[in-house]
Scaffold this active site. Structure first.
Site, PDB file in Angstrom:
ATOM      1  N   LYS A  32      -2.346  49.602  35.967  1.00 26.92           N
ATOM      2  CA  LYS A  32      -1.474  49.937  36.920  1.00 26.92           C
ATOM      3  C   LYS A  32      -0.124  49.073  36.563  1.00 26.92           C
ATOM      4  CE  LYS A  32      -2.592  54.179  38.205  1.00 26.92           C
ATOM      5  NZ  LYS A  32      -2.964  54.704  37.083  1.00 26.92           N
TER       6      LYS A  32
ATOM      7  N   LYS B 249      -5.892  59.438  26.215  1.00 24.09           N
ATOM      8  CA  LYS B 249      -6.683  60.368  26.096  1.00 24.09           C
ATOM      9  C   LYS B 249      -5.992  61.948  26.613  1.00 24.09           C
ATOM     10  CE  LYS B 249      -7.133  59.793  31.565  1.00 24.09           C
ATOM     11  NZ  LYS B 249      -8.533  60.474  32.609  1.00 24.09           N
TER      12      LYS B 249
ATOM     13  N   LYS C  43      -4.879  65.524  32.874  1.00 16.45           N
ATOM     14  CA  LYS C  43      -4.739  66.347  33.762  1.00 16.45           C
ATOM     15  C   LYS C  43      -2.830  66.189  34.103  1.00 16.45           C
ATOM     16  CE  LYS C  43      -8.144  67.071  36.656  1.00 16.45           C
ATOM     17  NZ  LYS C  43      -8.413  65.743  37.468  1.00 16.45           N
TER      18      LYS C  43
HETATM   19  N1  AQP Z   1      -9.819  63.124  28.243  1.00 21.50           N
HETATM   20  C1  AQP Z   1     -11.015  62.458  28.728  1.00 21.50           C
HETATM   21  N2  AQP Z   1     -12.757  62.543  27.919  1.00 21.50           N
HETATM   22  C2  AQP Z   1     -13.457  62.654  28.510  1.00 21.50           C
HETATM   23  N3  AQP Z   1     -13.786  62.187  30.394  1.00 21.50           N
HETATM   24  C3  AQP Z   1     -12.570  62.554  30.955  1.00 21.50           C
HETATM   25  N4  AQP Z   1     -11.966  63.150  32.298  1.00 21.50           N
HETATM   26  C4  AQP Z   1     -10.978  62.587  32.497  1.00 21.50           C
HETATM   27  N5  AQP Z   1     -10.266  62.454  31.020  1.00 21.50           N
HETATM   28  C5  AQP Z   1     -10.631  62.335  30.200  1.00 21.50           C
HETATM   29  C6  AQP Z   1     -13.323  62.469  33.054  1.00 21.50           C
HETATM   30  O1  AQP Z   1     -12.969  63.326  33.986  1.00 21.50           O
HETATM   31  C7  AQP Z   1     -13.719  63.127  35.104  1.00 21.50           C
HETATM   32  C8  AQP Z   1     -13.108  63.630  36.799  1.00 21.50           C
HETATM   33  O2  AQP Z   1     -11.392  62.876  36.339  1.00 21.50           O
HETATM   34  P1  AQP Z   1     -10.503  62.640  37.775  1.00 21.50           P
HETATM   35  O3  AQP Z   1     -10.493  64.109  37.987  1.00 21.50           O
HETATM   36  O4  AQP Z   1     -11.262  61.656  38.438  1.00 21.50           O
HETATM   37  O5  AQP Z   1      -9.481  62.426  36.729  1.00 21.50           O
HETATM   38  P2  AQP Z   1      -9.053  61.020  35.828  1.00 21.50           P
HETATM   39  O6  AQP Z   1     -10.053  60.460  35.265  1.00 21.50           O
HETATM   40  O7  AQP Z   1      -7.476  60.363  36.706  1.00 21.50           O
HETATM   41  O8  AQP Z   1      -8.014  61.796  34.492  1.00 21.50           O
HETATM   42  P3  AQP Z   1      -7.663  63.190  34.126  1.00 21.50           P
HETATM   43  O9  AQP Z   1      -8.836  64.457  34.740  1.00 21.50           O
HETATM   44  O10 AQP Z   1      -7.143  63.522  33.234  1.00 21.50           O
HETATM   45  O11 AQP Z   1      -6.594  62.714  35.614  1.00 21.50           O
HETATM   46  P4  AQP Z   1      -5.257  62.593  35.860  1.00 21.50           P
HETATM   47  O12 AQP Z   1      -4.389  63.735  34.646  1.00 21.50           O
HETATM   48  O13 AQP Z   1      -5.398  63.213  37.159  1.00 21.50           O
HETATM   49  O14 AQP Z   1      -5.413  60.963  36.003  1.00 21.50           O
HETATM   50  C9  AQP Z   1     -14.304  61.740  35.084  1.00 21.50           C
HETATM   51  O15 AQP Z   1     -15.502  61.422  35.641  1.00 21.50           O
HETATM   52  C10 AQP Z   1     -13.041  61.333  34.497  1.00 21.50           C
HETATM   53  O16 AQP Z   1     -13.554  60.335  33.685  1.00 21.50           O
END
Ligand code: AQP
Length: 343
Positions: free
Chosen positions: A115, A209, A212
């Protein structure tokens, strides 16, 4: 008995990455658990606030994500499913842990460092500027430790990217246990359960990756996407212009991502899947990926459509989940307060 804890942020409808990287494993853990195991799954709204969230979108995401968790097979009679922000024990414990956390440890978190790396001084691009980042982002891993320790979790299913945060949770459990010694240690040291699946990449930019919160809707396949949306997103997925299909994540990340998705759907190994497409083109691969994804999503999608309007039922599940969560964490917090001297 095991106490399994994990969380997901209400930052939008979960995508295939969340599903194969986390949620599918939660359902498996639930279905394979022994009767004495406790399963606790949290929708972590306070974590979501570390990045700017539109309040209306957050309200919607909070409700929809609960419906998705139920739609994929989490069972509120078996697992505690609740909103983190409905249980203030998390923030109270996070504060106490903050007061035991060396700032240097947080500065070494790779999530913080990445970050920081993107936060540059407007006048001098070579200088990183901490003042642009909020303190919540800095202490995020401490709140995560509180999430885990409030339930004395013994096992935490997480992706490899979260391993450092879990290490911090273990450190903080150990620091607490040593600082506030009594006859026995209060916190067990939580172990990880690494999720077997590989990281799912963006359909539009396979160097990042699937996420969301990416502004490009076509970069992710949502668990609630219609069949035609799934087909369209997969058809337009970025691959390469090399003839034939091989599994080469380094040089051909787009095609490798499709193979990873297909392998995750069928429970095979990505290189084994690739062998079947050696003489075929990306078109044939994409058509089969779309079919396989549809096969995986159709059940949950139908269930989600049924549940999403059942506001009273969903509110009831959330309320009951929060009550059960507070029963467990309340006991821990009473012990924590007693040891710290806050009674
Ligand atoms: N692309 C991915 N491939 C495999 N696993 C993934 N996870 C997230 N993206 C991938 C896994 O999903 C779980 C929940 O994640 P989170 O809600 O903490 O969000 P994050 O990891 O920050 O990623 P997101 O879902 O894309 O959300 P944003 O965009 O809001 O950051 C975790 O176990 C994560 O490893």
């Amino acid at each position: 008995p095991r106490v399994i804890f994990s969380g997901i942020q209400p930052t939008g409808i979960p995508h295939l990455g969340n599903f194969f990287g986390a949620l599918l494993n939660w359902v498996k853990l639930q279905n394979d658990a022994r009767p004495e195991d406790k399963l606790i799954f949290s929708i972590v709204g306070w974590h979501a606030l570390t990045l700017p969230q539109d309040p209306q979108a957050l309200r919607t995401a909070r409700r929809e994500i609960l419906a998705v968790l139920l739609a994929i097979g989490l069972d509120p009679r078996r697992s505690v499913i609740f909103h983190q922000d409905a249980n203030p024990d998390h923030t109270e414990l996070a504060w106490i842990l903050n007061c035991l956390t060396p700032v240097g440890k947080l500065r070494r978190m790779t999530t913080w460092k990445s970050k920081l790396a993107t936060s540059r001084n407007a006048n001098d691009e070579s200088e990183v500027d901490e003042s642009l980042l909020n303190a919540g982002l800095f202490t995020y891993p401490v709140l995560q430790a509180a999430d885990i320790l409030a339930y004395k979790a013994t096992h935490v299913p997480v992706g490899e990217d979260q391993e450092q945060h879990l290490e911090l949770s273990r450190d903080l459990a150990d620091i607490f246990n040593r600082t506030f010694k009594a006859r026995s240690s209060l916190f067990p040291l939580p172990q990880h359960i690494i999720t077997p699946s590989r990281r799912i990449l963006s359909m539009r930019d396979p160097s990042s990756k699937m996420s969301k919160s990416s502004p490009d809707q076509n970069s992710r396949i949502l668990l609630t996407d219609s069949m035609s949306a799934v087909q369209k997103k997969i058809r337009s997925a970025v691959t390469d212009s090399i003839t034939g299909v091989t599994y080469d994540p380094q040089n051909r990340p787009g095609a490798a991502n499709l193979l990873t998705i297909l392998a995750a759907c069928t429970g095979e190994d990505a290189s084994a899947v690739a062998a079947r497409y050696a003489d075929k083109g990306h078109g044939a691969l994409k058509a089969d990926v779309a079919d396989a994804v549809e096969e995986v999503l159709k059940g949950p999608r139908a269930e989600f459509e049924k549940l999403r309007g059942q506001t009273e039922y969903l509110d009831g599940v959330a309320r009951q989940g929060a009550e059960r969560a507070r029963e467990i964490s309340g006991e821990t917090l009473r012990e924590v307060r007693a040891r710290v001297g806050l009674v």
